[in-house]
Design an enzyme around this catalytic site. Structure first.
Site, short mmCIF file in Angstrom:
data_model
loop_
_atom_site.label_atom_id
_atom_site.label_comp_id
_atom_site.label_asym_id
_atom_site.label_seq_id
_atom_site.Cartn_x
_atom_site.Cartn_y
_atom_site.Cartn_z
N GLY A 9 23.73 74.80 -58.32
CA GLY A 9 23.46 73.40 -58.60
C GLY A 9 23.22 72.67 -57.30
O GLY A 9 23.68 73.10 -56.23
N ASP A 74 28.10 80.08 -56.27
CA ASP A 74 28.66 79.73 -54.97
C ASP A 74 29.57 78.50 -55.09
O ASP A 74 30.01 77.95 -54.10
CB ASP A 74 27.57 79.51 -53.93
CG ASP A 74 26.63 78.36 -54.26
OD1 ASP A 74 26.88 77.61 -55.23
OD2 ASP A 74 25.63 78.20 -53.54
#
Length: 157
Positions: A9, A74
């Site tokens: 994102g 992540d």
């Protein structure tokens, strides 16, 4: 069926700037052929954490039957919610954190839990911007979506 999902994102001017998510889904069919699908979308006003959650949600929503999923992200926010069992505590406390404050992004956490139900999902953290090709691809998808023209409304923000 085993499926691997990579997600990322992004948000420009986090919080409350434009943002986007990117996801890459992969599976190998019974003939040994690799199949890959990319997903992304951008939003006018959002946060990085909301886009990290949306990447996982949209990746899982794209699955048409129950799967064993390994989802790479992540985002410590996403991965640690499951690994550190934060989400269990939030639910037990009525979507409140340990400090009694409301959990941010409750709408997306609930949506994620719902789309996880038919699947076995394992979350794996990967270091962002560390050269992993599919994490890097998701970053390109997310940032390109955030910078695009056809931005959606993040209605819960």
């Amino acid at each position: 069926m085993e499926v691997t999902i990579y997600t990322d994102g992004a948000a420009r001017g986090n919080p409350d700037g434009p943002g986007g998510y990117g996801a890459v889904l992969q599976y190998v069919d019974s003939k040994g052929t690799l199949h890959e699908r990319e997903l992304s979308a951008g939003y006018k006003k959002t946060t990085n954490n909301r886009m990290e959650l949306m990447a996982a949600i949209r990746g899982l929503e794209a699955l048409t039957k129950p799967c064993e999923v390994t989802l790479y992200s992540d985002s410590k926010y996403l991965v640690d919610a499951f690994h550190q069992k934060w989400i269990e505590g939030w639910i037990k406390r009525g979507w409140k954190k340990a400090d009694k404050k409301p959990v941010k992004n409750e709408d997306l956490w609930r949506r994620l839990l719902e789309v996880m139900k038919p699947h076995q999902v394992t979350y794996v953290w990967v270091k962002g911007h560390d050269g992993h090709p599919l994490n890097e691809r998701c970053d390109v998808l997310a940032t390109s979506a955030a910078d695009g023209d056809a931005l959606l409304e993040d209605v819960e923000l």
